[in-house]
Design an enzyme around this catalytic site. Structure first.
Site, mmCIF file in Angstrom:
data_model
loop_
_atom_site.group_PDB
_atom_site.id
_atom_site.type_symbol
_atom_site.label_atom_id
_atom_site.label_comp_id
_atom_site.label_asym_id
_atom_site.label_seq_id
_atom_site.Cartn_x
_atom_site.Cartn_y
_atom_site.Cartn_z
ATOM 1 C CB ILE A 64 -0.961 0.029 1.203
ATOM 2 C CG1 ILE A 64 -0.189 -0.068 2.524
ATOM 3 C CG2 ILE A 64 -2.002 -1.068 1.088
ATOM 4 C CD1 ILE A 64 -1.069 0.094 3.762
ATOM 5 N N GLY A 65 2.166 1.138 0.110
ATOM 6 C CA GLY A 65 2.986 2.345 0.108
ATOM 7 C C GLY A 65 4.452 2.036 0.319
ATOM 8 C CG PHE A 69 15.254 2.529 6.188
ATOM 9 C CD1 PHE A 69 16.269 3.161 5.486
ATOM 10 C CD2 PHE A 69 14.920 3.003 7.446
ATOM 11 C CE1 PHE A 69 16.956 4.232 6.037
ATOM 12 C CE2 PHE A 69 15.602 4.071 8.006
ATOM 13 C CZ PHE A 69 16.619 4.699 7.289
ATOM 14 N N GLY A 70 12.001 0.641 3.038
ATOM 15 C CA GLY A 70 11.346 -0.526 2.473
ATOM 16 C C GLY A 70 9.942 -0.200 2.014
ATOM 17 C CG ASP A 183 8.041 15.195 11.744
ATOM 18 O OD1 ASP A 183 7.638 16.300 11.327
ATOM 19 O OD2 ASP A 183 8.326 14.248 10.983
ATOM 20 N NE ARG A 187 5.343 15.666 7.700
ATOM 21 C CZ ARG A 187 5.438 16.876 8.220
ATOM 22 N NH1 ARG A 187 4.463 17.739 8.000
ATOM 23 N NH2 ARG A 187 6.471 17.226 8.945
ATOM 24 C CG ASN A 188 4.448 12.554 10.752
ATOM 25 O OD1 ASN A 188 4.525 11.838 9.761
ATOM 26 N ND2 ASN A 188 5.343 13.488 11.026
ATOM 27 C CG ASP A 201 6.722 9.360 10.761
ATOM 28 O OD1 ASP A 201 7.875 9.314 11.241
ATOM 29 O OD2 ASP A 201 6.503 9.449 9.555
#
Length: 421
Positions: A64-65, A69-70, A183, A187-188, A201
């Site tokens: 899905i995204g 790192f992956g 942060d 978005r997080n 996040d």
């Protein structure tokens, strides 16, 4: 995706009141967060705080995204003796370096220490057989900013405040553990099918180890990545992060939510944002934002961090608004002693066609709709009304407002003879 657009106000207030009484009872007192970076081997922190999962109990359904790192996949996890649950699976890419592996695993070392309904839940990790994976609960509606943009105008103010209340509750829990997120932004924050918002996040998160003027503080190293639009002035000026800087970020997140995911400070550059903030300028209330909510945002944006409310106070303020919905009615904006910014006007000096105007507005995605309606001159554009824009097929309220406002600006320029048609 489940969106309850007709939530009873009284029931919501009672539910929130109930959660405010049960979510923070911590037997034996508060357990402080342990920074995985203090471990010589980050996998030791993972062993201490995260449960190892048998990979045969996980079924991957689809990618899905992408992650740092992956990749991220949706899957199903059926633990022994428990019902199957939907999960998100982050998989470390093949060939990742030891440093990348350490950063990847540190997220599990962070998440595994938290247990709160408004913080993303870690189900476990796969570290003993490659590829290494981090498994968390699945949040059906994805990141809060994108979710709001996709559903602009579909929620009541009370529902939006309820989402903010959830984020604030998660942040209070984290701050009680001497934890600074660094942060916090829409978005997080992830949203599940019941509109529950969860803080996620933790890539920039840190333990507040030192004191600065008796305030628990984390001092970032030179060259550290800083999300300027969400960052308090003492953080981008002196690299000092604390709960108070997270409160500033929460105020920006409030602005994002009430504007349905609009970009904070619009098209201003990072340098322009930092100068404006240092000069005491603050964001204006989003369209139809109740003055009472903008007042809370301004409290979060006090220049002196000691003048900002804590998350306890913010939750009390939001709870009062939820219990008294009449206070959330949008009223004419009262005069504010704080100087407020306004969106930067579009530069019309080099605009000669409708296509160029749409591109300057960053609305060129609607070029076909304008062509289909034969709106092919700037003069026709300048006469657009809200109804005209709706008839074009522009359904997002934010885009409607942006186009109409820009059309009014264009009309003013044309009247003054500053733009050729």
């Amino acid at each position: 995706m489940i969106i309850n657009l007709h939530c009873d106000l009284c029931i919501m207030a009672q539910i929130l009141d109930f959660f405010s009484k049960i979510c923070f009872v911590i037997p034996g007192g508060v357990k402080y967060y342990v920074d995985p970076s203090t471990y010589e081997d980050p996998s030791e922190a993972v062993k201490e705080f995260a449960r190892e999962i048998d990979p045969s109990h996980i079924k991957i359904e689809e990618v899905i995204g992408a992650a740092q790192f992956g990749e991220v996949s949706r899957g199903r996890y059926r633990p022994v003796g428990r019902r199957e649950v939907l999960v998100a699976v982050k998989t470390l890419r093949w060939g990742a370096s030891d440093r990348e592996r350490g950063i990847f695993l540190s997220e599990a070392g962070v998440l595994g220490q938290f247990d709160h309904p408004n913080v993303l839940k870690l189900e476990g990790v796969v570290t003993q057989t490659p590829p290494e994976r981090i498994i968390t609960e699945f949040m059906e509606n994805g990141p809060l900013d994108a979710f709001l943009r996709e559903n602009e105008g579909q929620f009541s103010v009370l529902q939006l405040v309820g989402m903010l209340r959830g984020v604030g509750a998660g942040m209070r829990y984290l701050s009680e553990r001497n934890f600074v997120h660094r942060d916090l932004a829409a978005r997080n924050v992830l949203v599940n099918s019941n509109l529950v918002c969860k803080v996620s996040d933790f890539g920039l998160s840190r333990l507040m180890r030192g004191l600065d003027h008796n305030v628990p503080t984390y001092t970032a190293s030179l060259g550290s990545k800083i999300p300027v639009r969400w960052t308090a002035p003492e953080a981008f000026q002196h690299r000092k992060f604390s709960t108070a800087s997270d409160v500033w970020s929460f105020g920006i997140l409030m602005w994002e939510v009430m504007s349905y995911g609009e970009r904070p400070y619009w098209d201003m550059s990072n340098q322009e944002v930092m100068k404006a903030v240092a000069d005491q300028y603050r964001l204006p209330p989003p369209h139809s934002c109740p003055p009472a909510l903008h007042s809370v945002m301004l409290q979060c944006w006090q220049a002196e961090r000691g003048d900002r409310p804590g998350f306890d106070q913010l939750l009390s303020s939001l709870d009062r608004l939820i219990r008294h919905p009449a206070s959330l009615k949008a009223e004419p904006t009262r005069s504010c002693s704080q100087p407020l910014l306004s969106p930067t006007p579009i530069d019309l000096t080099s605009v000669a066609t409708v296509g160029e105007w749409l591109k300057a507005l960053r609305m060129d995605k609607y070029q076909e709709e304008f062509d289909r309606a034969n709106i092919d001159t700037l003069d026709r554009v300048s006469r657009l009304t809200v109804e005209d824009v709706q008839n074009l097929g522009v359904n997002l309220l934010g885009h409607q407002r942006k186009i109409v406002s820009a059309a009014q600006q264009l009309r003013s320029h044309l009247t003054q003879g500053q733009v050729e048609v």
